[in-house]
Design a protein around this motif. Sequence first.
Motif, short mmCIF file in Angstrom:
data_model
loop_
_atom_site.label_atom_id
_atom_site.label_comp_id
_atom_site.label_asym_id
_atom_site.label_seq_id
_atom_site.Cartn_x
_atom_site.Cartn_y
_atom_site.Cartn_z
N GLY A 296 14.12 9.88 -30.08
CA GLY A 296 14.29 9.59 -28.65
C GLY A 296 13.70 10.71 -27.80
N GLY A 297 13.98 11.96 -28.17
CA GLY A 297 13.47 13.12 -27.41
C GLY A 297 11.96 13.20 -27.44
N LEU A 298 11.38 12.98 -28.62
CA LEU A 298 9.92 13.13 -28.74
C LEU A 298 9.17 11.96 -28.08
CD1 LEU A 298 9.69 14.55 -32.36
CD2 LEU A 298 9.52 15.80 -30.20
N ARG A 299 9.81 10.80 -27.99
CA ARG A 299 9.19 9.66 -27.30
C ARG A 299 9.02 9.98 -25.81
NH1 ARG A 299 12.23 4.20 -28.10
NH2 ARG A 299 10.35 3.40 -27.13
N ILE A 300 9.85 10.87 -25.29
CA ILE A 300 9.72 11.26 -23.88
C ILE A 300 8.83 12.50 -23.76
CG2 ILE A 300 10.97 11.98 -21.80
CD1 ILE A 300 13.49 10.71 -23.04
N PHE A 301 9.08 13.47 -24.64
CA PHE A 301 8.45 14.78 -24.46
C PHE A 301 6.94 14.78 -24.77
CE2 PHE A 301 8.01 19.24 -26.44
CZ PHE A 301 7.50 19.76 -25.26
N PHE A 302 6.53 14.18 -25.87
CA PHE A 302 5.10 14.25 -26.21
C PHE A 302 4.21 13.56 -25.17
CE2 PHE A 302 5.07 15.46 -31.04
CZ PHE A 302 5.56 16.70 -30.70
N PRO A 303 4.61 12.37 -24.66
CA PRO A 303 3.78 11.80 -23.58
C PRO A 303 3.74 12.71 -22.34
CG PRO A 303 5.10 10.08 -24.57
CD PRO A 303 5.58 11.38 -25.16
N ALA A 304 4.86 13.40 -22.04
CA ALA A 304 4.86 14.30 -20.88
C ALA A 304 3.87 15.45 -21.11
CB ALA A 304 6.26 14.86 -20.64
N LEU A 305 3.86 15.97 -22.32
CA LEU A 305 2.93 17.06 -22.67
C LEU A 305 1.48 16.58 -22.50
CD1 LEU A 305 2.91 19.93 -23.80
CD2 LEU A 305 3.33 19.01 -26.07
#
Length: 496
Positions: A296-305
């Motif tokens: 769940g965290g990486l689904r948000i964080f990697f696109p933000a990066l």
Amino acid sequence: MASYPPPSSTTHADAGETETLRRTEPVKEIPGICGSPFIDRLQYFYFKGEESFFQSKIDLYGSTVFRTNMPPGPFMASDSRVIAVLDAKSFPVLFNTSVIEKKDVLTGTYMPTTKFTGGRRVCSYLDPSEPTHAKIKELFFTLLASRKDAIIPSFRSAFAARLFAAVDSKLASAGRADFNALNDEVCFDFLGEAFFGAPPSKFGAAGLPAKAGIWLSLQLAPLACNVSKYLPWFVEDPLLHTFPLPSFVAKPAYKALYSYFESAGAAVLKEAEKVGLSREEACHNLLFMGCFNAHGGLRIFFPALMKYLAVSGNGLHDRLTAEVRTAVSADGDNGLVTVAALEKMELVKSVVYEVLRLDPPVKYQYGHARKDFVIESHDAAFQVRKGEMIFGYQPFATRDKRVFGANADKFIPDRFIGEHGAKLLSNVWWSNGPETENPTVGNKQCAGKNFVVLIARLLVSEFFLYYDTFTAYVSKSALGAQVIITSATKAKNKLA
Ligand code: HEM
């Protein structure tokens, strides 16, 4: 729970009951009224949007600490009243477990039914004072430590070998590659390989990322803005934000996920039994950690990066490319990224911290006051009573101009470089604690903090080892950023 609103007296609470902080200002009552939670919900989700919902209240009350309702409100939360803390001085009180209780507050004023988690209250919902919290968190620390040498190779085989190759082929065939969709798939396999040496797609468990998505969405939809671009608010609000979504819909997905974690994580479950946890308790926790916290965290964080890399353009890409390739040729292993090479990449590190500061993937933090205490903003001190709920909207606190200066809401790739940059790190709080501190069994800081920072650096460095530059179309999604890559130039030595 203490009465709410608290008594109108502005005198200090009894000595010994109040956490005494060093202060010079008189202690004030907290401004704001908790009016209709229905109206606040509509303002928040539809008529103002989250940022102007908070900003308009800051302007109205002339204070970054105030009372408000937080969605979803009726009929999901029995009490939606909170004290909002929206500046860099008041916000960190949420990390102080001696005055803040973190029981059942992961999702705020509403908690999804435990039917989503096999009838268990999993680690993220436990307060550190509950004995099971330490046992489970320790189990995760042991797991991460035991797999430390697997992280870089697992990341490379998922991202460099699969995700980047898929981007190339989508660009060649369709002229666009949906980074979010590829990331959702590949991240799940990466996590399975990094944690257990068992990527689900090669483990007879295809389709798990989508199943995890269904399970997660049913828990989080009541809290999400921009869920539907097509339904009018008067249809979406009663559908998504008024009644809990039915857990039985996620049951088949949960069963499939459980079965994967039970077999892939067999060694971890064995370890759990040694510390007095049952296999079932450990497996529900492993599933939650893998699918909610990590995936769940990486689904948000990697696109933000990727969003910030895309909008920064060539100038930043050239600098990152040069830094990554110089470090890898000096400290890499036959042209591959190593921990030693990553350590040399100051700009990569700073970019990762800057994205985590500007767009913390988990924006909301909550907790109940264990006792009466005084909370301080930059401008005033306020009385908080035992039992009241404190709520922090992290992006406002980590974009505080009094800490990060006039350009606090701008993306400055170099912000964390050098001595001055290092000093700012204690104000980066994405992990539910300062970046300069570490998760322990006694606090509620993210157990995967160092893992997440490592793999974010890996994403940037592997990307700029493979590509020279790229362009993307960036828009908003229910989870944050949606990134469609529209062109990518491969590094010269990859062209052959
Ligand atoms: C807790 C963020 C990835 C394990 C948390 C919290 C945040 C967070 C904000 C605190 C929630 C609260 O209590 O208010 C993130 C983000 C991630 C991520 C943004 C990815 C980008 C991971 C990973 C793991 C993990 C990879 C794997 C070990 C946990 C656990 C907790 C937690 C077990 C509960 C800690 C406790 O109860 O003391 N995470 N996390 N997270 N995270 Fe992460």
